[in-house]
Each structure stands twice: as C-alpha cells, then as structure tokens.
Scaffold this motif. Structure first.
Motif, PDB file in Angstrom:
ATOM      1  N   PHE A   1      52.582  40.448  27.790  1.00 21.23           N
ATOM      2  CA  PHE A   1      52.445  40.188  26.363  1.00 21.23           C
ATOM      3  C   PHE A   1      52.185  41.450  25.546  1.00 21.23           C
ATOM      4  O   PHE A   1      51.873  41.371  24.365  1.00 21.23           O
ATOM      5  N   ASP A   2      52.297  42.596  26.197  1.00 21.52           N
ATOM      6  CA  ASP A   2      52.133  43.890  25.534  1.00 21.52           C
ATOM      7  C   ASP A   2      50.809  44.001  24.779  1.00 21.52           C
ATOM      8  O   ASP A   2      50.741  44.539  23.673  1.00 21.52           O
ATOM      9  N   GLU A   3      49.759  43.477  25.400  1.00 21.69           N
ATOM     10  CA  GLU A   3      48.426  43.603  24.819  1.00 21.69           C
ATOM     11  C   GLU A   3      47.939  45.043  25.007  1.00 21.69           C
ATOM     12  O   GLU A   3      48.452  45.771  25.855  1.00 21.69           O
ATOM     13  N   PRO A   4      46.939  45.455  24.238  1.00 18.05           N
ATOM     14  CA  PRO A   4      46.482  46.857  24.298  1.00 18.05           C
ATOM     15  C   PRO A   4      46.060  47.274  25.710  1.00 18.05           C
ATOM     16  O   PRO A   4      45.464  46.498  26.449  1.00 18.05           O
ATOM     17  N   ARG A   5      46.365  48.501  26.037  1.00 15.89           N
ATOM     18  CA  ARG A   5      45.968  49.069  27.329  1.00 15.89           C
ATOM     19  C   ARG A   5      45.178  50.353  27.119  1.00 15.89           C
ATOM     20  O   ARG A   5      45.535  51.408  27.616  1.00 15.89           O
ATOM     21  N   THR A   6      44.129  50.210  26.389  1.00 10.83           N
ATOM     22  CA  THR A   6      43.279  51.359  26.085  1.00 10.83           C
ATOM     23  C   THR A   6      42.443  51.734  27.309  1.00 10.83           C
ATOM     24  O   THR A   6      42.233  50.912  28.212  1.00 10.83           O
ATOM     25  N   ALA A   7      41.954  52.944  27.312  1.00  9.98           N
ATOM     26  CA  ALA A   7      41.132  53.417  28.425  1.00  9.98           C
ATOM     27  C   ALA A   7      39.869  52.571  28.576  1.00  9.98           C
ATOM     28  O   ALA A   7      39.481  52.228  29.692  1.00  9.98           O
ATOM     29  N   VAL A   8      39.249  52.226  27.477  1.00 13.10           N
ATOM     30  CA  VAL A   8      38.025  51.415  27.539  1.00 13.10           C
ATOM     31  C   VAL A   8      38.331  50.035  28.117  1.00 13.10           C
ATOM     32  O   VAL A   8      37.586  49.520  28.960  1.00 13.10           O
ATOM     33  N   ARG A   9      39.419  49.447  27.685  1.00 21.29           N
ATOM     34  CA  ARG A   9      39.796  48.123  28.204  1.00 21.29           C
ATOM     35  C   ARG A   9      40.065  48.183  29.706  1.00 21.29           C
ATOM     36  O   ARG A   9      39.613  47.323  30.462  1.00 21.29           O
ATOM     37  N   LEU A  10      40.807  49.177  30.140  1.00 18.05           N
ATOM     38  CA  LEU A  10      41.103  49.322  31.569  1.00 18.05           C
ATOM     39  C   LEU A  10      39.840  49.606  32.372  1.00 18.05           C
ATOM     40  O   LEU A  10      39.683  49.110  33.495  1.00 18.05           O
ATOM     41  N   LEU A  11      38.922  50.383  31.807  1.00 13.27           N
ATOM     42  CA  LEU A  11      37.646  50.644  32.476  1.00 13.27           C
ATOM     43  C   LEU A  11      36.861  49.337  32.647  1.00 13.27           C
ATOM     44  O   LEU A  11      36.295  49.081  33.716  1.00 13.27           O
ATOM     45  N   CYS A  12      36.832  48.536  31.619  1.00 17.19           N
ATOM     46  CA  CYS A  12      36.108  47.258  31.696  1.00 17.19           C
ATOM     47  C   CYS A  12      36.725  46.334  32.739  1.00 17.19           C
ATOM     48  O   CYS A  12      36.008  45.662  33.498  1.00 17.19           O
ATOM     49  N   ILE A  13      38.051  46.301  32.808  1.00 16.07           N
ATOM     50  CA  ILE A  13      38.733  45.510  33.838  1.00 16.07           C
ATOM     51  C   ILE A  13      38.351  46.037  35.221  1.00 16.07           C
ATOM     52  O   ILE A  13      38.068  45.263  36.139  1.00 16.07           O
ATOM     53  N   ALA A  14      38.318  47.358  35.372  1.00 17.84           N
ATOM     54  CA  ALA A  14      37.935  47.964  36.656  1.00 17.84           C
ATOM     55  C   ALA A  14      36.495  47.613  37.021  1.00 17.84           C
ATOM     56  O   ALA A  14      36.188  47.363  38.202  1.00 17.84           O
ATOM     57  N   LEU A  15      35.609  47.558  36.045  1.00 16.86           N
ATOM     58  CA  LEU A  15      34.214  47.197  36.319  1.00 16.86           C
ATOM     59  C   LEU A  15      34.094  45.749  36.785  1.00 16.86           C
ATOM     60  O   LEU A  15      33.307  45.434  37.690  1.00 16.86           O
ATOM     61  N   ILE A  16      34.863  44.858  36.174  1.00 13.59           N
ATOM     62  CA  ILE A  16      34.862  43.461  36.636  1.00 13.59           C
ATOM     63  C   ILE A  16      35.369  43.396  38.066  1.00 13.59           C
ATOM     64  O   ILE A  16      34.792  42.707  38.918  1.00 13.59           O
ATOM     65  N   LEU A  17      36.444  44.122  38.350  1.00 19.99           N
ATOM     66  CA  LEU A  17      36.995  44.159  39.705  1.00 19.99           C
ATOM     67  C   LEU A  17      35.975  44.708  40.699  1.00 19.99           C
ATOM     68  O   LEU A  17      35.814  44.174  41.802  1.00 19.99           O
ATOM     69  N   ALA A  18      35.237  45.737  40.302  1.00 18.92           N
ATOM     70  CA  ALA A  18      34.194  46.286  41.165  1.00 18.92           C
ATOM     71  C   ALA A  18      33.114  45.245  41.440  1.00 18.92           C
ATOM     72  O   ALA A  18      32.612  45.145  42.568  1.00 18.92           O
ATOM     73  N   GLY A  19      32.769  44.461  40.443  1.00 24.91           N
ATOM     74  CA  GLY A  19      31.798  43.390  40.632  1.00 24.91           C
ATOM     75  C   GLY A  19      32.289  42.333  41.608  1.00 24.91           C
ATOM     76  O   GLY A  19      31.531  41.851  42.461  1.00 24.91           O
ATOM     77  N   ILE A  20      33.558  41.973  41.507  1.00 26.72           N
ATOM     78  CA  ILE A  20      34.144  40.996  42.433  1.00 26.72           C
ATOM     79  C   ILE A  20      34.068  41.530  43.862  1.00 26.72           C
ATOM     80  O   ILE A  20      33.650  40.827  44.787  1.00 26.72           O
ATOM     81  N   ILE A  21      34.474  42.776  44.040  1.00 26.40           N
ATOM     82  CA  ILE A  21      34.446  43.382  45.373  1.00 26.40           C
ATOM     83  C   ILE A  21      33.006  43.461  45.877  1.00 26.40           C
ATOM     84  O   ILE A  21      32.732  43.153  47.043  1.00 26.40           O
ATOM     85  N   GLY A  22      32.089  43.838  45.011  1.00 24.25           N
ATOM     86  CA  GLY A  22      30.677  43.902  45.409  1.00 24.25           C
ATOM     87  C   GLY A  22      30.140  42.558  45.851  1.00 24.25           C
ATOM     88  O   GLY A  22      29.399  42.477  46.845  1.00 24.25           O
ATOM     89  N   LEU A  23      30.483  41.499  45.154  1.00 27.30           N
ATOM     90  CA  LEU A  23      30.030  40.170  45.547  1.00 27.30           C
ATOM     91  C   LEU A  23      30.622  39.759  46.898  1.00 27.30           C
ATOM     92  O   LEU A  23      29.947  39.150  47.732  1.00 27.30           O
ATOM     93  N   LYS A  24      31.885  40.095  47.115  1.00 26.06           N
ATOM     94  CA  LYS A  24      32.529  39.765  48.391  1.00 26.06           C
ATOM     95  C   LYS A  24      31.861  40.529  49.532  1.00 26.06           C
ATOM     96  O   LYS A  24      31.509  39.960  50.558  1.00 26.06           O
ATOM     97  N   VAL A  25      31.651  41.815  49.338  1.00 29.80           N
ATOM     98  CA  VAL A  25      31.068  42.657  50.380  1.00 29.80           C
ATOM     99  C   VAL A  25      29.645  42.228  50.697  1.00 29.80           C
ATOM    100  O   VAL A  25      29.218  42.232  51.859  1.00 29.80           O
ATOM    101  N   SER A  26      28.900  41.837  49.686  1.00 27.41           N
ATOM    102  CA  SER A  26      27.492  41.498  49.902  1.00 27.41           C
ATOM    103  C   SER A  26      27.279  40.033  50.307  1.00 27.41           C
ATOM    104  O   SER A  26      26.146  39.636  50.586  1.00 27.41           O
ATOM    105  N   SER A  27      28.343  39.257  50.352  1.00 23.49           N
ATOM    106  CA  SER A  27      28.210  37.841  50.712  1.00 23.49           C
ATOM    107  C   SER A  27      28.059  37.684  52.213  1.00 23.49           C
ATOM    108  O   SER A  27      28.698  38.373  53.006  1.00 23.49           O
ATOM    109  N   SER A  28      27.229  36.743  52.598  1.00 17.15           N
ATOM    110  CA  SER A  28      27.023  36.498  54.035  1.00 17.15           C
ATOM    111  C   SER A  28      27.990  35.458  54.577  1.00 17.15           C
ATOM    112  O   SER A  28      28.068  35.254  55.780  1.00 17.15           O
ATOM    113  N   ALA A  29      28.725  34.766  53.691  1.00 15.46           N
ATOM    114  CA  ALA A  29      29.658  33.719  54.156  1.00 15.46           C
ATOM    115  C   ALA A  29      30.992  34.297  54.508  1.00 15.46           C
ATOM    116  O   ALA A  29      31.421  35.284  54.043  1.00 15.46           O
TER     117      ALA A  29
END
Length: 106
Positions: free
Chosen positions: A78-106
């Motif tokens: 949809f050609d939405e903005p791809r600013t550095a701040v937006r991409l950084l925020c997406i990367a931070l969410i992704l890091a949180g997902i990975i962190g939750l997976k890594v730290s999960s005992s299940a």
C-alpha cells in the motif's frame, strides 16, 4: 506444535487485518466473508496454542506477528511510509516477539 499454531494464528491475523481494508467497512460481501473466515481461523489457531503456552506470551506474540506483518504489508503493497523511525519501531516489536519466544519454557 503450539508455536506452529501460534505462527499460523499470526499469519492469518495479518491476512484478516489486510482483508479489513478490502471490506470497505463490511459493505463488500466477498471480502467480508473471507475476512470473517480468516478471523475465525486465526482465533482457532490461537486457542490451540493456548492449550500449552502461557496466555501473556501467546497473546503478545500473536498480536506482535500481526502488527509487524501488517505494517510490512502496508509498506510493501500500500506504499505506506517507510521512515527510519517506523522501521526501527517494527524491529523493536520483532525483537520483543523473539525475546518472548526465547524466554518461554513451553
């Protein structure tokens, strides 16, 4: 298997979130039926994952996959903005997902 269900739930969440754009406020029958079906499928996969995974982890990962995936699809399709701040925020969410997976005992 629970993580596979959760991944599938997240992927179908991306699909129904994008589908919402095509329903035009639920006024188009075909896209509305498809989007509604994808919602049910997503919740079904999530409920299967919740049989084993903690609710806090599973829900956060599910919404994170949906948020990151939908934002990326918005940028790519949809050609939405791809600013550095937006991409950084997406990367931070992704890091949180990975962190939750890594730290999960299940």
């Amino acid at each position: 298997m629970a993580w596979i269900y959760l991944l599938l739930a997240g992927i179908t969440e991306i699909a129904w979130a994008i589908g919402l754009k095509y329903t035009h406020g639920w006024t188009r029958l075909g896209p509305s039926l498809l989007t509604g079906t994808l919602m049910v499928v997503s919740f079904t996969f999530l409920s299967q994952a919740l049989k084993t995974l903690p609710i806090g982890t599973a829900y956060a990962v599910w919404t994170g996959i949906g948020a990151v995936g939908t934002a990326l699809v918005g940028i790519l399709i949809f050609d939405e903005p791809r600013t550095a701040v937006r991409l950084l925020c997406i990367a931070l969410i992704l890091a949180g997902i990975i962190g939750l997976k890594v730290s999960s005992s299940a």
